[in-house]
Design a protein around this motif. Structure first.
Motif, PDB file in Angstrom:
ATOM      1  N   ARG A   1      34.704  47.380  41.950  1.00  0.00           N
ATOM      2  CA  ARG A   1      35.711  47.649  42.991  1.00  0.00           C
ATOM      3  C   ARG A   1      36.173  46.350  43.641  1.00  0.00           C
ATOM      4  O   ARG A   1      37.357  46.176  43.959  1.00  0.00           O
ATOM      5  CB  ARG A   1      35.125  48.599  44.031  1.00  0.00           C
ATOM      6  CG  ARG A   1      36.149  49.097  45.027  1.00  0.00           C
ATOM      7  CD  ARG A   1      35.584  50.109  46.001  1.00  0.00           C
ATOM      8  NE  ARG A   1      36.673  50.654  46.805  1.00  0.00           N
ATOM      9  CZ  ARG A   1      37.378  51.726  46.496  1.00  0.00           C
ATOM     10  NH1 ARG A   1      37.105  52.402  45.395  1.00  0.00           N
ATOM     11  NH2 ARG A   1      38.361  52.135  47.270  1.00  0.00           N
TER      12      ARG A   1
ATOM     13  N   THR B   1      39.841  51.999  42.950  1.00  0.00           N
ATOM     14  CA  THR B   1      39.237  53.328  42.806  1.00  0.00           C
ATOM     15  C   THR B   1      39.037  53.684  41.339  1.00  0.00           C
ATOM     16  O   THR B   1      37.990  54.214  40.943  1.00  0.00           O
ATOM     17  CB  THR B   1      40.115  54.387  43.492  1.00  0.00           C
ATOM     18  OG1 THR B   1      40.270  54.047  44.874  1.00  0.00           O
ATOM     19  CG2 THR B   1      39.478  55.764  43.367  1.00  0.00           C
ATOM     20  N   ALA B   2      40.019  53.374  40.499  1.00  0.00           N
ATOM     21  CA  ALA B   2      39.890  53.642  39.062  1.00  0.00           C
ATOM     22  C   ALA B   2      38.776  52.797  38.452  1.00  0.00           C
ATOM     23  O   ALA B   2      38.025  53.263  37.581  1.00  0.00           O
ATOM     24  CB  ALA B   2      41.209  53.364  38.353  1.00  0.00           C
TER      25      ALA B   2
ATOM     26  N   GLU C   1      36.089  51.714  39.975  1.00  0.00           N
ATOM     27  CA  GLU C   1      34.811  52.288  40.390  1.00  0.00           C
ATOM     28  C   GLU C   1      34.488  53.540  39.579  1.00  0.00           C
ATOM     29  O   GLU C   1      33.360  53.741  39.121  1.00  0.00           O
ATOM     30  CB  GLU C   1      34.862  52.617  41.877  1.00  0.00           C
ATOM     31  CG  GLU C   1      33.543  53.110  42.438  1.00  0.00           C
ATOM     32  CD  GLU C   1      33.597  53.342  43.941  1.00  0.00           C
ATOM     33  OE1 GLU C   1      32.602  53.845  44.485  1.00  0.00           O
ATOM     34  OE2 GLU C   1      34.633  53.025  44.559  1.00  0.00           O
ATOM     35  N   THR C   2      35.491  54.391  39.372  1.00  0.00           N
ATOM     36  CA  THR C   2      35.296  55.604  38.564  1.00  0.00           C
ATOM     37  C   THR C   2      34.886  55.244  37.138  1.00  0.00           C
ATOM     38  O   THR C   2      33.948  55.825  36.575  1.00  0.00           O
ATOM     39  CB  THR C   2      36.590  56.435  38.533  1.00  0.00           C
ATOM     40  OG1 THR C   2      36.943  56.810  39.864  1.00  0.00           O
ATOM     41  CG2 THR C   2      36.421  57.670  37.663  1.00  0.00           C
TER      42      THR C   2
ATOM     43  N   ARG D   1      31.302  54.086  36.870  1.00  0.00           N
ATOM     44  CA  ARG D   1      30.292  55.135  37.045  1.00  0.00           C
ATOM     45  C   ARG D   1      30.060  55.949  35.762  1.00  0.00           C
ATOM     46  O   ARG D   1      28.978  56.507  35.582  1.00  0.00           O
ATOM     47  CB  ARG D   1      30.694  56.070  38.185  1.00  0.00           C
ATOM     48  CG  ARG D   1      30.612  55.418  39.552  1.00  0.00           C
ATOM     49  CD  ARG D   1      30.832  56.433  40.670  1.00  0.00           C
ATOM     50  NE  ARG D   1      30.992  55.786  41.957  1.00  0.00           N
ATOM     51  CZ  ARG D   1      29.999  55.284  42.689  1.00  0.00           C
ATOM     52  NH1 ARG D   1      28.763  55.382  42.245  1.00  0.00           N
ATOM     53  NH2 ARG D   1      30.241  54.710  43.850  1.00  0.00           N
TER      54      ARG D   1
ATOM     55  N   LEU E   1      39.185  62.607  31.425  1.00  0.00           N
ATOM     56  CA  LEU E   1      39.519  61.364  32.112  1.00  0.00           C
ATOM     57  C   LEU E   1      40.684  60.667  31.417  1.00  0.00           C
ATOM     58  O   LEU E   1      40.933  60.875  30.227  1.00  0.00           O
ATOM     59  CB  LEU E   1      38.306  60.442  32.155  1.00  0.00           C
ATOM     60  CG  LEU E   1      37.142  60.956  33.016  1.00  0.00           C
ATOM     61  CD1 LEU E   1      35.911  60.092  32.813  1.00  0.00           C
ATOM     62  CD2 LEU E   1      37.534  60.975  34.494  1.00  0.00           C
TER      63      LEU E   1
ATOM     64  N   ILE F   1      40.645  54.828  31.470  1.00  0.00           N
ATOM     65  CA  ILE F   1      39.277  54.889  32.008  1.00  0.00           C
ATOM     66  C   ILE F   1      38.289  55.125  30.878  1.00  0.00           C
ATOM     67  O   ILE F   1      37.217  54.518  30.832  1.00  0.00           O
ATOM     68  CB  ILE F   1      39.174  55.987  33.089  1.00  0.00           C
ATOM     69  CG1 ILE F   1      39.954  55.563  34.333  1.00  0.00           C
ATOM     70  CG2 ILE F   1      37.718  56.277  33.435  1.00  0.00           C
ATOM     71  CD1 ILE F   1      39.950  56.576  35.452  1.00  0.00           C
TER      72      ILE F   1
END
Length: 695
Positions: A371, A382-383, A385-386, A389, A420, A424
């Motif tokens: 991030r 945000t993308a 971080e997603t 994960r 997704l 991503i």
């Protein structure tokens, strides 16, 4: 001059050991021949699953007779010392000569070593090579003491000349050297005699043995690609598999079979990995769809039914293997389509490193760091971080448990099944890269962000627990991770403070105090600089040039550091650069000597009003112009322009030293000129630390 032919015939040698064994045989035998006084014209090796072969051409007939003088103990030395010298020299006492020297009288012996025939030397050497051969793994069999990779069955060892050949007689653990060998195990059983290497290779070919591993590989690839092309398909290239399969057969016969319809929906990587790892099959792809639809296997013999029985058997075994793969795939898809939550939860129970927590904790650290990095590389935080994960969720999947090499690849498929976005999903596969110096570097912003976070977390984590690479030991591949960060930054043209990111990682992920984080990051920056030196040296940039660019502002911004080093290297490769360095060093040396002698520093700015010559005035003007031009060029990262401005100083500096004596009689003039030398070093040093430049 005779030629040597040696064949060590055994049960099947593992393919992975063949290339090294071939090189070891050549090295050990040729080194032994040379040490024994023999010379040769050329040597070559060959290997098949059942034989190691060495041919040495143009051997000398015998080693030369040599004589040398050896000095022994002093006259009057203990009798045991004299007896030991006599034994070592191989002479009797009455053959000794006494010579008086400064340190006393010593015994001398003239030692003559008679030359020996090549046959005698080889008969001693080969058994020693066989008994000490460095197989990674070896075995004993029967009641003998010999160790070999697999049971050694026969030894062929002959010396051939134009008028015939002779066996080199020796015995190894009951195996007597001879002049016979065997052909293909099934297609040409029975032994036959050979008289030379040409005779040997031609008879082996007739006995269905292709002696050269490269010839076998070429034949396999030629037949496989032609067979696939005829069916409108293409063989997936796999150099490692090709080399391995060439080491499994002596008479390659290429066969193609079909993959059952049940498995055509599996990802191509699953089919390819399963067939390569378990069956040593090549994958055959439909170029229009990218699907793997057939397989190619390589048999070790011709058959009456043109391989139909072999293909049927292989297809049956392959069906069972792929059924397992399909089972894993179907089970994994259920979890993936449910959001992969079960896999991410399972990572809590997987220890990454005892002191660094679980894989789940590591994923959280990577997500937080990704991030932070995202805005620096043009990615959405945000993308990023997603993506971080879910990037390692597939480590809990059944497919990756069965085929660890598919980590990331399966993660991409599962992320797509989870709904997704493709960018991503791609991160799951790409964030591991680059894994090696020739591996492709990710360019998609999200993948770059997570790849950097992944590698920086790995490095900061092990620095936080003081587990750094030592010597050749690097069990956690930290050098590879650092090189990956460097390539990601350089090849994507990224400019960010590496140290600032590390401090965030140390403070946020490992609860380090600010001062500790600064110290750890500074030490880790040094590790990066060492890796960078290795990378740039391979690209032709000298180590002293890199050193000259370190230590200045922004030396943790890798892209700027490399641009500066390349510009300096280009500058030094010119006559102006080379001569300016000499002028710079002359200035620095005179200045240092004067400061040491006088006990003061001459760093207070020279005044042009004290210039006495036109050359001195010209240097003042040139330095003033250079300072005004170099500073903004460096600030704007125009390092080539800065070097160009510095090059303009070469002529006025040379002229100054030609016309002016620095240590003038007048103290005022001398101090002013010494301060002027300081201005030279300061102006040139604003681009790089030129004291680090060698020569």
């Amino acid at each position: 001059m005779p030629d040597l032919l040696l064949e060590l015939f055994s049960e099947e040698i593992p393919a992975r050991m063949q290339a090294r064994a071939s090189a070891d045989l050549k090295r050990m035998v040729t080194d032994g021949l040379v040490e024994a006084g023999l010379t040769y014209a050329s040597a070559g090796t060959f290997v098949t699953p059942r034989r190691l072969v060495l041919t040495v051409e143009g051997l000398t007939e015998s080693s030369p007779t040599t004589s040398e003088e050896r000095r022994g103990p002093k006259v009057g030395a203990p009798e045991k010392a004299l007896e030991g010298f006599l034994r070592g020299a191989g002479v009797s006492r009455d053959a000794l000569e006494e010579r008086e020297e400064k340190k006393g009288t010593f015994y001398y012996a003239k030692v003559t070593t008679e030359g020996r025939e090549a046959q005698v030397i080889i008969a001693e050497l080969i058994p020693q090579v066989i008994r000490t051969f460095p197989w990674p793994k070896s075995m004993r069999w029967g009641s003998g003491s010999l160790k070999w990779v697999r049971p050694l069955q026969s030894i062929l060892c002959i010396l051939s000349r134009e008028d015939g050949s002779e066996v080199v007689p020796f015995d190894v653990d009951g195996i007597t050297a001879g002049n016979t060998t065997e052909g293909h195990r099934f297609m040409a059983p029975g032994r036959f005699a050979v008289s030379s290497f040409d005779d040997y290779s031609s008879k082996l070919r007739a006995a269905h043995v292709v002696l050269s591993a490269q010839d076998r590989a070429d034949a396999i690839w030629h037949d496989a690609t032609n067979m696939a092309f005829a069916a409108g398909l293409e063989v997936v290239e796999d150099a490692g598999l090709l080399a391995e399969v060439a080491g499994l057969v002596e008479w390659p016969v290429v066969l193609m079979g079909e993959i059952a319809e049940d498995f055509l929906g599996l990802p191509a990587e699953v089919l390819q990995t399963s067939m390569r790892e378990h069956q040593k099959f090549f994958s055959v792809r439909n170029p229009a769809t990218g699907r793997i639809e057939r397989f190619i296997t390589v048999a070790n013999r011709d058959t009456a039914d043109a391989g139909a029985t072999i293909i049927a058997g292989n297809s049956k075994v392959l069906f069972a293997r792929l059924a397992d793969g399909k089972f894993f795939w179907d089970n994994d898809l259920r979890i993936a389509r449910d959001g992969m939550g079960a896999w991410r939860e399972a990572l809590k129970n997987v220890t990454f490193e005892r002191r660094l927590g679980s894989q789940s904790e590591r994923v959280e650290r990577i997500a937080a760091l990704a991030r932070e990095i995202a805005p620096m590389v043009g990615a959405d935080p945000t993308a990023a971080e997603t993506a971080a994960r879910i990037a390692k969720a597939d480590l809990s999947s059944e497919m990756v448990y069965e085929f660890p090499e598919l980590q990331g690849t399966m993660g991409k498929y599962y992320a797509l099944e989870a709904g997704l976005a493709p960018e991503i999903a791609a991160v799951a596969e790409e964030h591991y890269a680059p894994l090696g110096p020739t591996d492709d570097v990710p360019t998609a912003p999200l993948s770059v962000a997570v790849a950097l976070a992944d590698k920086l977390d790995l490095l900061t984590g092990f620095w936080a627990i003081d587990e750094k690479p030592t010597g050749s030991k690097d069990p956690f591949a930290l050098r590879r991770a650092a090189l990956g960060v460097i390539r990601l930054a350089l090849e994507n043209g990224l400019q960010f403070s590496l140290q600032a990111l590390m401090i965030k990682a140390f403070e946020g992920g490992y609860d380090k105090e600010p001062q500790d984080a600064i110290e750890l990051s500074a030490d880790l920056i040094g590790f990066f600089h060492d890796r960078l030196k290795v990378l740039l040296r391979d690209q032709g940039i000298r180590h002293d040039v890199i050193d000259a660019c370190l230590g200045g502002a922004n030396d943790d911004v890798l892209d700027l550091l490399v641009k500066r080093a390349r510009a300096l290297q280009s500058f030094l490769d010119t006559p102006d650069g080379e001569n300016l360095i000499q002028g710079y060093k002359r200035s620095a040396n005179i200045l240092a000597q004067a400061e040491q002698k006088d006990g003061v520093e001459y760093r207070f700015g020279a005044d042009a009003k004290y210039a006495e010559t036109a050359e001195e005035t010209a240097l003042f003007d040139a330095l003033e112009a250079a300072r005004k031009a170099i500073a903004p060029a460096v600030a704007e990262e125009q390092f080539e322009a800065a070097m160009g401005e510095m090059a303009k100083l070469r002529a006025p500096i040379d002229a100054f030293f030609e016309a002016v004596q620095v240590n003038a009689d007048s103290d005022i003039i001398r101090r002013n000129r010494l301060n002027l030398l300081h201005d030279i070093t300061q102006t040139c040093g604003s681009v790089a630390d030129l004291t680090k430049i060698e020569g």
